[in-house]
Enzyme design. Structure first.
Site, PDB file in Angstrom:
ATOM      1  CG  ASP A   1      -6.447   6.302  -2.069  1.00 15.06           C
ATOM      2  OD1 ASP A   1      -7.540   5.275  -1.909  1.00 15.06           O
ATOM      3  OD2 ASP A   1      -7.082   7.126  -2.357  1.00 15.06           O
ATOM      4  CG  ASP A   2      -1.731   5.526  -3.783  1.00 18.09           C
ATOM      5  OD1 ASP A   2      -2.022   6.308  -3.927  1.00 18.09           O
ATOM      6  OD2 ASP A   2      -1.071   6.949  -2.002  1.00 18.09           O
TER       7      ASP A   2
ATOM      8  CG  HIS B   1      -5.326   6.057  -7.052  1.00 14.76           C
ATOM      9  ND1 HIS B   1      -6.428   7.009  -6.911  1.00 14.76           N
ATOM     10  CD2 HIS B   1      -4.556   6.155  -6.575  1.00 14.76           C
ATOM     11  CE1 HIS B   1      -5.756   8.448  -6.538  1.00 14.76           C
ATOM     12  NE2 HIS B   1      -4.858   7.862  -5.326  1.00 14.76           N
TER      13      HIS B   1
ATOM     14  CG  HIS C   1      -0.762   8.502  -7.514  1.00 11.84           C
ATOM     15  ND1 HIS C   1      -0.226   9.555  -6.870  1.00 11.84           N
ATOM     16  CD2 HIS C   1      -1.329   7.923  -6.458  1.00 11.84           C
ATOM     17  CE1 HIS C   1      -1.335   9.914  -5.917  1.00 11.84           C
ATOM     18  NE2 HIS C   1      -1.514   8.442  -5.826  1.00 11.84           N
TER      19      HIS C   1
ATOM     20  CG  HIS D   1      -2.833   6.069   1.240  1.00 14.45           C
ATOM     21  ND1 HIS D   1      -3.417   6.855   1.965  1.00 14.45           N
ATOM     22  CD2 HIS D   1      -2.960   6.492   0.227  1.00 14.45           C
ATOM     23  CE1 HIS D   1      -3.688   8.148   1.583  1.00 14.45           C
ATOM     24  NE2 HIS D   1      -3.482   8.373  -0.012  1.00 14.45           N
TER      25      HIS D   1
END
Ligand code: NI
Length: 450
Positions: free
Chosen positions: A253-254, A304, A308, A396
Site C-alpha cells: 500500500d501507499d 487507495h 489516503h 507498504h
C-alpha cells in the site's frame, strides 16, 4: 363479345394454375423452400464450398448442405451426423402419417484460427404443407490439422465454470435473470469456437452469446490458447494458476515509491510472481514507469484514494468526489481506472459499500511493517500463521525493511508450495468466486469465516 373474351382469359388462367399444381410445381416449391432455408447461414460459412444433396419425392423430400472444410476427417464426421438424420427421416416417411414430410439441414462454420473451426448444424423437419414439426441443432469444434473433434479438450471444468459465471452476468443484464447457469448447464456443451470468442447458444438457440477470449483466456487450455494465439490478458502475459493448489496474495500500500516500488518488482520478477499494489493517486507521478512495468508483469494496481482519505468519515457525495478525482488521475497515468479499491485504514461502512463502484478489498494478515520497520519481525508475523492459503498479506511499499522482508518471503512462500497471485486472482481461483460490488472483502472473507 367483351365478356366472352374475359371469360376465355379467366379460363386459361385456371387451366394454367391447374397444370402447375401437379408434381413439377411441388418439386419447384421444395427447391425454393430449400434455397430459402440455405440462406439463413449463407453469410456464415467461413470455409470453402459446401455441397448440397437435394432430393424430391412424394414420399418425403430432403435438402442437405454438407461442410467441405478441406479436411476429409472433419467433413466425414459432419456428413455422418447428417446422413444418420437423413436415413432416419427416410425411414419415418414410409409411414402414412409422415408421408411427404420434408427435411432441411444446413450448417454455419466459424473460423477461430487457421486450424480451428466451430460448426453448427441446423435441421428442420416439416410436413408436406410446410408446417414446422421439429428443429434440432448440433455443434462441433474441429482441429483441421488432425480433422478431429476437440470439444472435450475445450470444455474443461475450469472453463465451463468461468463461462457459466459470464452467462449468469449476461442473463442478469439482458434477460432479467431469467436463466441461471452452472458448470453442468447443457448450453455450455454447445459452445463453439469463433474468430473473437466462444459462442454459446441459449434459450434453445434463440440467443447467441459471444464470450470474448480475453474474458476466459486463463481458463482455456494452454494448447488451445497457443492455437488461438492468446498470450496475454489485459496486456499481461498469462501465468497458469492451479486452483487446486494453495495461493496467497501479497499487497503493498501507499506507494508508488520512486525508491522502493521497482525493487519490489525486481524481486517478484526474479521469482516469476505477482502482487497487488494499492496506490495513492497523488503519488502516481513519482513512479509512473514502475506502475506500467507492474501491470505488464501481471501485477494488479488498485486504488487507495487520492489523499489516503478516511472514506468512512465522508458522506456519499464526498466519497463520490474523492473517487472520481482518484480515478481521473489513474486514468491519466495508466490509461484506465483501477477495478479494486482498498479503503485507507480499512475504514469501510455501508455508505462506502453502497457508493463505491469498485471492488472493496481489505486484508487478512497485517505485517505491521510500518510500525516495526524491521524485516525479521515482518517475516515472523507471516511465518507464524498456521496456513496462508487464501490469505491477503498487507505491507507498504515505503520502507527498506519491507523490501528486505519481501526478498526473503517470496522464495519462502514458493518453497512452501504457495502460488503468488493478485487479489482478483485469489478471489476468482482460490475462492472460486466472482468479485461483487457493495461487498467488503476483508478479514472474514479471506479467513473463510464470512
Ligand atoms: Ni494506507
Amino acid at each position: 363479345m367483351k365478356y366472352l373474351k374475359f371469360t376465355a382469359v379467366m379460363l386459361s388462367v385456371v387451366l394454367l394454375s391447374l397444370s402447375l399444381s401437379g408434381c413439377g410445381s411441388a418439386k419447384k416449391d421444395f427447391k425454393n423452400a430449400a434455397d430459402l432455408f440455405f440462406t439463413e447461414y449463407s453469410e456464415q460459412r467461413a470455409l470453402g464450398e459446401s455441397e448440397s444433396d437435394i432430393s424430391y419425392s412424394k414420399n418425403g423430400s430432403y435438402a442437405l448442405n454438407f461442410l467441405k472444410s478441406g479436411n476429409e476427417n472433419t467433413d466425414k464426421i459432419v456428413a455422418e451426423y447428417i446422413n444418420t438424420k437423413k436415413d432416419a427421416f427416410v425411414k419415418e416417411c414410409e409411414t402414412d402419417e409422415n408421408k411427404g414430410n420434408q427435411l432441411f439441414v444446413d450448417y454455419a462454420c466459424y473460423k477461430a484460427a487457421d486450424n480451428l473451426i466451430g460448426v453448427i448444424v441446423k435441421s428442420e423437419k416439416k410436413t408436406k404443407d410446410g408446417a414446422l414439426l421439429d428443429t434440432e441443432y448440433k455443434t462441433f469444434n474441429f482441429n483441421l490439422n488432425s480433422g478431429a473433434e476437440i470439444t472435450d479438450e475445450l470444455l474443461t471444468t475450469k472453463l465451463r465454470n468461468k463461462m457459466s459465471r459470464y452467462l449468469n452476468r449476461y442473463s442478469d443484464d439482458k434477460l432479467g435473470g431469467e436463466i441461471t447457469f452452472n458448470l453442468d448447464s447443457k448450453e455450455l456443451s454447445n459452445a463453439i469456437l469463433s474468430e473473437n470468442g466462444i459462442i454459446v447458444h441459449i434459450n434453445n438457440f434463440k440467443n447467441k452469446v459471444n464470450i470474448p477470449y480475453q474474458d476466459v483466456a486463463r481458463q482455456i487450455s494452454a494448447e488451445l490458447r497457443e492455437n488461438l494465439s492468446i498470450t496475454t490478458v489485459n496486456g499481461a502475459l498469462i501465468r497458469d494458476i492451479d486452483p487446486t493448489k494453495p495461493m496467497v496474495a501479497l499487497t503493498f500500500d501507499d506507494g508508488p515509491s520512486a525508491k522502493y516500488t521497482d525493487k519490489i518488482l525486481d524481486i517478484l520478477e526474479d521469482y516469476d510472481s505477482v502482487a497487488t499494489f494499492f496506490e495513492v493517486a497523488t503519488n502516481l507521478k513519482y513512479a509512473p514507469d514502475a506502475l506500467r512495468r507492474a501491470e505488464q508483469m501481471g501485477c494488479e494496481i488498485g486504488s487507495h484514494t487520492t489523499t489516503h482519505a478516511n472514506l468512512s468519515k465522508l458522506d456519499a457525495a464526498g466519497i463520490r468526489a474523492e473517487i472520481s478525482k482518484t480515478n481521473a488521475e489513474f486514468e491519466r497515468v495508466l490509461g484506465h481506472k483501477p477495478t479494486l479499491l482498498r479503503p485507507p485504514y480499512g475504514a469501510c461502512n455501508d455508505t462506502v459499500k453502497q457508493t463505491c463502484d469498485q471492488y472493496l478489498i481489505g486484508w487478512s494478515v497485517d505485517t505491521l511493517d510500518w510500525q516495526s520497520r524491521n524485516a525479521d519481525k515482518i517475516i515472523n508475523i507471516v511465518k507464524s500463521e498456521e496456513s496462508l492459503n487464501g490469505d491477503v498479506i498487507l505491507m507498504h511499499s515505503l520502507y527498506d525493511s519491507t523490501v528486505q522482508a519481501t526478498e526473503k518471503l517470496v522464495p519462502w512462500l514458493i518453497s512452501e508450495g504457495y502460488q503468488l497471485v493478485t487479489v482478483s486472482e485469489l478471489i476468482e481461483y482460490g475462492y472460486d468466486s466472482d468479485l461483487t460490488l457493495g461487498k467488503y472483502y476483508s478479514y472474514n472473507f479471506f479467513t473463510g469465516i464470512e
